[in-house]
Design a protein around this motif. Structure first.
Motif, PDB file in Angstrom:
ATOM      1  N   LEU A   1       8.930  12.563   4.152  1.00 48.49           N
ATOM      2  CA  LEU A   1       8.109  11.446   4.623  1.00 48.49           C
ATOM      3  C   LEU A   1       7.750  11.638   6.093  1.00 48.49           C
ATOM      4  CD1 LEU A   1      10.280   8.611   3.051  1.00 48.49           C
ATOM      5  CD2 LEU A   1       8.349   9.824   2.021  1.00 48.49           C
TER       6      LEU A   1
ATOM      7  N   GLU B   1       5.832   9.316   8.737  1.00 52.01           N
ATOM      8  CA  GLU B   1       5.150   8.061   9.076  1.00 52.01           C
ATOM      9  C   GLU B   1       4.448   7.493   7.861  1.00 52.01           C
ATOM     10  OE1 GLU B   1       2.973   8.264  12.759  1.00 52.01           O
ATOM     11  OE2 GLU B   1       4.729   9.090  13.768  1.00 52.01           O
ATOM     12  N   ASP B   2       3.138   7.766   7.692  1.00 51.01           N
ATOM     13  CA  ASP B   2       2.432   7.133   6.572  1.00 51.01           C
ATOM     14  C   ASP B   2       1.991   8.138   5.515  1.00 51.01           C
ATOM     15  OD1 ASP B   2       0.584   8.466   8.003  1.00 51.01           O
ATOM     16  OD2 ASP B   2      -0.843   6.812   8.151  1.00 51.01           O
ATOM     17  N   HIS B   3       2.442   9.392   5.634  1.00 51.24           N
ATOM     18  CA  HIS B   3       2.029  10.369   4.616  1.00 51.24           C
ATOM     19  C   HIS B   3       3.208  11.277   4.249  1.00 51.24           C
ATOM     20  CE1 HIS B   3       1.446  12.624   8.339  1.00 51.24           C
ATOM     21  NE2 HIS B   3       1.495  13.725   7.623  1.00 51.24           N
TER      22      HIS B   3
ATOM     23  N   ASP C   1      10.773   5.628   4.920  1.00 50.48           N
ATOM     24  CA  ASP C   1      11.168   6.447   6.067  1.00 50.48           C
ATOM     25  C   ASP C   1      12.069   5.637   7.010  1.00 50.48           C
ATOM     26  OD1 ASP C   1      11.204   8.750   7.702  1.00 50.48           O
ATOM     27  OD2 ASP C   1       9.646   7.910   8.973  1.00 50.48           O
TER      28      ASP C   1
ATOM     29  N   SER D   1       0.862  -1.179   0.000  1.00 46.69           N
ATOM     30  CA  SER D   1       0.000   0.000   0.000  1.00 46.69           C
ATOM     31  C   SER D   1       0.902   1.233   0.000  1.00 46.69           C
ATOM     32  CB  SER D   1      -0.908   0.019   1.229  1.00 46.69           C
ATOM     33  OG  SER D   1      -0.136   0.300   2.375  1.00 46.69           O
ATOM     34  N   GLN D   2       0.361   2.351  -0.419  1.00 49.40           N
ATOM     35  CA  GLN D   2       1.162   3.583  -0.448  1.00 49.40           C
ATOM     36  C   GLN D   2       1.665   3.936   0.952  1.00 49.40           C
ATOM     37  OE1 GLN D   2       2.247   4.528  -3.098  1.00 49.40           O
ATOM     38  NE2 GLN D   2       3.086   6.556  -2.732  1.00 49.40           N
ATOM     39  N   GLU D   3       0.811   3.707   1.958  1.00 50.78           N
ATOM     40  CA  GLU D   3       1.197   4.019   3.346  1.00 50.78           C
ATOM     41  C   GLU D   3       2.389   3.153   3.789  1.00 50.78           C
ATOM     42  OE1 GLU D   3      -1.964   3.583   2.440  1.00 50.78           O
ATOM     43  OE2 GLU D   3      -2.703   5.630   2.749  1.00 50.78           O
ATOM     44  N   ASP D   4       2.321   1.849   3.458  1.00 56.05           N
ATOM     45  CA  ASP D   4       3.407   0.954   3.863  1.00 56.05           C
ATOM     46  C   ASP D   4       4.698   1.302   3.127  1.00 56.05           C
ATOM     47  OD1 ASP D   4       1.936  -0.357   5.715  1.00 56.05           O
ATOM     48  OD2 ASP D   4       1.408  -2.048   4.415  1.00 56.05           O
ATOM     49  N   ARG D   5       4.562   1.723   1.876  1.00 59.18           N
ATOM     50  CA  ARG D   5       5.756   2.118   1.114  1.00 59.18           C
ATOM     51  C   ARG D   5       6.405   3.332   1.779  1.00 59.18           C
ATOM     52  NH1 ARG D   5       3.880   1.756  -3.631  1.00 59.18           N
ATOM     53  NH2 ARG D   5       5.125  -0.012  -4.298  1.00 59.18           N
ATOM     54  N   ILE D   6       5.589   4.318   2.147  1.00 62.09           N
ATOM     55  CA  ILE D   6       6.127   5.527   2.786  1.00 62.09           C
ATOM     56  C   ILE D   6       6.785   5.168   4.109  1.00 62.09           C
ATOM     57  CG2 ILE D   6       5.461   7.729   3.851  1.00 62.09           C
ATOM     58  CD1 ILE D   6       3.344   7.979   1.610  1.00 62.09           C
ATOM     59  N   ARG D   7       6.121   4.329   4.908  1.00 59.39           N
ATOM     60  CA  ARG D   7       6.713   3.882   6.193  1.00 59.39           C
ATOM     61  C   ARG D   7       8.050   3.177   5.954  1.00 59.39           C
ATOM     62  NH1 ARG D   7       1.721   1.847   7.554  1.00 59.39           N
ATOM     63  NH2 ARG D   7       0.584   3.381   8.770  1.00 59.39           N
TER      64      ARG D   7
END
Ligand code: SAH
Ligand code: MG
Length: 224
Positions: free
Chosen positions: A205, A207-209, A13, A4-10
């Motif tokens: 980055l 966390e998730d956003h 980071d 997911s985009q959130e997991d990619r960002i996490r």
């Protein structure tokens, strides 16, 4: 690999932080004490703190001005890039935030290099101009978001040519709506168009956003 985009960002980071921006006990302690004191968890992430540190060192800053101290977390990152005779002055509206920050800076061994001035940042900026205070090499704006545009006018005369004007929280979904002119958007528009500034917004980055740090190099004294 499907993420997911959130997991990619996490994941990105965690990778950057693990490689380049690991917190030591003082930074971890500052974050924890800030939270325990009930202050909001809105300090810059470690990777952005490291970016601030790199920028401070790149312009060989000896004088830094921060607008918005909170618990002193970003101040620790930046002050650590100062030479022994360097100074960081941080402006903070809330007495309580300043107290927490002073404790955190003392724990980090930086009490002698950092001064926190309590009060509305605009008044402190006016005072610097009246006193003809020595110019700053780096100014980091991170206080009330609707105030940024006024901080730009008030702080730019205090920055040396070749110095950096930095502004946190400059990228959010607000930018996707051309009719929305809230928060830091007026600052970004003014900094981008300013003849004295060479500017770019860098995505950061969180966390998730994704948020942003606007970096503006002062290239002249031009005002319009
Ligand atoms: N730079 C900090 C986070 C700052 S949060 C870090 O990354 O660690 C924003 C801070 O700006 C808050 O502590 C808030 O009290 C302060 N602030 C809000 N309005 C202000 C004003 N008018 N003058 C000075 N500080 C202000
Ligand atoms: Mg911020």
């Amino acid at each position: 690999m499907s993420l997911s985009q959130e997991d990619r960002i996490r994941g990105y980071d965690a990778y950057i932080t693990g490689l380049c921006a690991q917190e030591d006990a003082a930074l971890r302690g500052a974050r924890e004490r800030t939270e325990q004191a009930g202050l909001p968890a809105i300090a810059v992430p470690a990777a952005e703190g490291k970016l601030l540190q790199v920028l401070v060192r790149a312009v060989q800053a000896k004088r830094i001005l921060e607008i918005g101290t909170l618990g002193g977390y970003s101040a620790i990152w930046m002050a650590r890039a100062l030479p022994a005779d360097g100074t960081l002055i941080s402006l903070e509206l809330e007495q309580r935030h300043a107290e927490v920050a002073r404790e955190n800076l003392a724990q980090a061994g930086l009490a002698g290099r950092v001064e926190i001035r309590v009060g509305d940042a605009l008044s402190s900026l006016a005072q610097f101009r009246e006193e003809h205070a020595p110019l700053f090499d780096v100014i980091f704006i991170d206080a009330d978001k609707s105030g940024y545009i006024r901080y730009l006018d008030a702080a730019l005369p205090l920055l040396r040519i070749g110095g950096l004007m930095l502004a946190d929280n400059t990228l959010s979904d607000i930018v996707l709506d051309p009719s929305n002119h809230e928060r830091t958007k007026p600052y970004c528009a003014a900094a981008a168009a300013h003849p004295a500034l060479l500017s770019v917004i860098t995505p950061q980055l969180r966390e998730d956003h994704i948020d942003g740090l606007m970096i503006s190099l002062k290239v002249s004294d031009a005002s319009d």
